[in-house]
Design an enzyme around this catalytic site. Sequence first.
Site, PDB file in Angstrom:
ATOM      1  N   SER A  58       0.919  -1.000  -0.095  1.00 56.85           N
ATOM      2  CA  SER A  58      -0.010  -0.161  -0.093  1.00 56.85           C
ATOM      3  C   SER A  58       0.871   1.235   0.087  1.00 56.85           C
ATOM      4  O   SER A  58       0.206   2.306   0.067  1.00 56.85           O
ATOM      5  CB  SER A  58      -0.958  -0.111   1.262  1.00 56.85           C
ATOM      6  N   ASN A 111      -2.227  -2.457  13.391  1.00 59.18           N
ATOM      7  CA  ASN A 111      -3.727  -2.279  13.213  1.00 59.18           C
ATOM      8  C   ASN A 111      -4.342  -1.187  14.003  1.00 59.18           C
ATOM      9  O   ASN A 111      -5.146  -0.447  13.404  1.00 59.18           O
ATOM     10  CB  ASN A 111      -4.466  -3.596  13.770  1.00 59.18           C
ATOM     11  N   THR A 133     -39.509  26.016 -10.925  1.00 56.44           N
ATOM     12  CA  THR A 133     -39.784  24.492 -10.415  1.00 56.44           C
ATOM     13  C   THR A 133     -40.057  23.788 -11.476  1.00 56.44           C
ATOM     14  O   THR A 133     -40.456  24.345 -12.570  1.00 56.44           O
ATOM     15  CB  THR A 133     -41.122  24.624  -9.437  1.00 56.44           C
ATOM     16  N   HIS A 134     -39.766  22.450 -11.617  1.00 56.94           N
ATOM     17  CA  HIS A 134     -39.712  21.577 -12.666  1.00 56.94           C
ATOM     18  C   HIS A 134     -38.867  22.382 -13.998  1.00 56.94           C
ATOM     19  O   HIS A 134     -39.073  22.065 -15.068  1.00 56.94           O
ATOM     20  CB  HIS A 134     -41.130  21.277 -13.243  1.00 56.94           C
ATOM     21  N   SER A 184     -13.917  26.171 -28.379  1.00 60.80           N
ATOM     22  CA  SER A 184     -14.052  25.287 -29.393  1.00 60.80           C
ATOM     23  C   SER A 184     -12.895  25.089 -30.064  1.00 60.80           C
ATOM     24  O   SER A 184     -12.777  26.248 -30.734  1.00 60.80           O
ATOM     25  CB  SER A 184     -15.483  24.848 -29.740  1.00 60.80           C
ATOM     26  N   LYS A 243     -18.140  29.420 -29.352  1.00 61.55           N
ATOM     27  CA  LYS A 243     -18.390  28.658 -28.063  1.00 61.55           C
ATOM     28  C   LYS A 243     -17.338  29.368 -26.921  1.00 61.55           C
ATOM     29  O   LYS A 243     -16.458  29.481 -27.149  1.00 61.55           O
ATOM     30  CB  LYS A 243     -17.780  27.014 -28.324  1.00 61.55           C
ATOM     31  N   ASN A 253     -17.483  27.436 -23.573  1.00 56.63           N
ATOM     32  CA  ASN A 253     -17.865  26.207 -22.817  1.00 56.63           C
ATOM     33  C   ASN A 253     -17.713  26.205 -21.099  1.00 56.63           C
ATOM     34  O   ASN A 253     -16.516  26.265 -20.959  1.00 56.63           O
ATOM     35  CB  ASN A 253     -17.285  24.914 -23.198  1.00 56.63           C
ATOM     36  N   GLU A 268     -18.897  22.081 -15.398  1.00 49.27           N
ATOM     37  CA  GLU A 268     -19.074  20.731 -16.102  1.00 49.27           C
ATOM     38  C   GLU A 268     -18.285  19.746 -15.290  1.00 49.27           C
ATOM     39  O   GLU A 268     -18.572  18.517 -14.999  1.00 49.27           O
ATOM     40  CB  GLU A 268     -18.842  20.527 -17.630  1.00 49.27           C
ATOM     41  N   TYR A 279      -9.836  -6.776  12.509  1.00 50.44           N
ATOM     42  CA  TYR A 279      -9.140  -6.063  11.237  1.00 50.44           C
ATOM     43  C   TYR A 279      -9.108  -6.971  10.306  1.00 50.44           C
ATOM     44  O   TYR A 279      -8.938  -8.191  10.609  1.00 50.44           O
ATOM     45  CB  TYR A 279      -7.729  -5.560  11.753  1.00 50.44           C
ATOM     46  N   GLN A 334      -7.438  -2.240   4.107  1.00 51.01           N
ATOM     47  CA  GLN A 334      -6.423  -1.420   3.290  1.00 51.01           C
ATOM     48  C   GLN A 334      -6.797  -0.447   2.090  1.00 51.01           C
ATOM     49  O   GLN A 334      -6.185   0.321   1.828  1.00 51.01           O
ATOM     50  CB  GLN A 334      -5.381  -2.252   2.950  1.00 51.01           C
TER      51      GLN A 334
HETATM   52  N1  ARG Z   1      -1.131  -1.458   5.567  1.00 48.03           N
HETATM   53  C1  ARG Z   1      -2.219  -2.150   6.246  1.00 48.03           C
HETATM   54  C2  ARG Z   1      -3.351  -1.238   5.986  1.00 48.03           C
HETATM   55  O1  ARG Z   1      -3.506  -0.170   5.356  1.00 48.03           O
HETATM   56  C3  ARG Z   1      -1.829  -1.700   7.563  1.00 48.03           C
HETATM   57  C4  ARG Z   1      -2.455  -2.704   8.440  1.00 48.03           C
HETATM   58  C5  ARG Z   1      -1.881  -3.978   8.342  1.00 48.03           C
HETATM   59  N2  ARG Z   1      -2.103  -4.774   9.542  1.00 48.03           N
HETATM   60  C6  ARG Z   1      -2.084  -6.163   9.423  1.00 48.03           C
HETATM   61  N3  ARG Z   1      -2.311  -6.968  10.224  1.00 48.03           N
HETATM   62  N4  ARG Z   1      -1.515  -6.681   8.162  1.00 48.03           N
HETATM   63  O2  ARG Z   1      -4.511  -1.643   6.490  1.00 48.03           O
END
Ligand code: ARG
Length: 461
Positions: A24, A111, A156-157, A278, A284, A286, A291, A318, A323
């Site tokens: 991650s 965790n 309205t509408h 454009s 144009k 825009n 948007e 957990y 993650q």
């Molecule tokens: N990178 C993990 C997350 O974002 C951290 C927690 C990982 N905990 C574990 N027991 N592997 O959730």
Amino acid sequence: MINTMWGGRFAGSPAEAMEEINASIEFDRQLAAQDIAGSEAHLAMLARQGIVEAADAEAIARGLAQVKGEIEAGTFSFSRALEDIHMNIESRLSEIVGPAAGRLHTARSRNDQVAVDFRLWVRDAIDAILLQIEALQRALAARALETAAMVMPGFTHLQSAQPVTFGHHLLAHVEMLARDAGRFKDARKRLNECPLGAAALAGTSFPIDRDMTAKALGFDRPTANSLDSVADRDFALEALAAAAIAATHLSRFAEEIVLWTTPQFGFVRLSDAFTTGSSIMPQKRNPDAAELVRGKTGRIVGALIGLLTVMKGLPLAYAKDMQEDKEGVFDAFRTLALSLAAMTGMVEDLTPDPKRMKAAAGAGYATATDLADWLTRALKLPFREAHHVTGRIVALAASRGVALEKLTLEEMKSVEPRITEEAFSVLGVERSVGSRASYGGTAPANVRRQAKAWLKRLGPG
Ligand code: ARG
């Protein structure tokens, strides 16, 4: 067909696929500052409780400061093999400090670490969004004060309904944003409990002081249940829900800007700063920014649905599924911040066209209700009957192809003989908005009062 960039590589090495799906660090490096703050608080507590000796604690604190400096300077080298921000920082810390660095992880798990980091991140994000919401409200209220008496059609509408003022319309968005801010503040209150010290899921056998870490990190109190502490992502869901509603509000406003800037409406004009031309059609202009605000709402709502879906089947406590909580939240808040900035820019930039708005306000028999009100007031007709009489007068005007005030008194009398010349006085759009002085109504005096009250409440920013 095998995609050589992805499929090919994974086909060659299951370990590659595992590393890629497990890591991650590419996104959770955004939690670096929060991770270090959490570690500093934890370390100070471990030292004060005598769980880590002073000399080691000092060495670790210096090491953390160095890691922080390296990350801020951009010299820190993040490694995917080390999975996430927690392991990356811990690994570098042990290079700097040596084996004593390992004492930092006493009475802690990734965790509770990730739970505290993410709460801190979401809390900061909410605080930043609140300032931006106020800035947009301030811009709207300032424009509302200028345009408190500028008549436009109210819809309205999407059909002309009754005249309102442009300032009144802008203040409607100020109210919506106030509720958005309220939702963020409310979410922040519930978020502000500290999960640090829940450890993996069951708490710890070390004599930690969770009140101390909670206080050091600006939380109101520690969370009460260790399982809940590491399993809960309500704080992210609530923040996303508030973000999704706010984005939906911005999207509705953006849609109005898109409509108002068409040549057909022509109510407002945006400068080149917020429009694009454009490449083929020279006429144009825009409203791309509006948007895109409307379009980006999809990713913010998507982030909420995404995380709800991630969470819905997870048993306590957990699970690694969690993650997947971060990228959507990071993206949603970055997107909402950008959308708020763009809307604030457009509100400051736009030039209303009072003539076009006034002409449109009078079209479509928008003062028919005023005539019905007059019949009720002056002739004491029950409102339902006045409504009926007015309907016949509107039909007469429509058959002649003229506006209500262009009918002659004789023509009006042909429908209701008791009508007098006085009825014509309520048919102008300015009279119409001026008469709507009930609390919360569109009368310019109301709008001015409310715009001023908002500007006072919001302060100079
Ligand atoms: N990178 C993990 C997350 O974002 C951290 C927690 C990982 N905990 C574990 N027991 N592997 O959730």
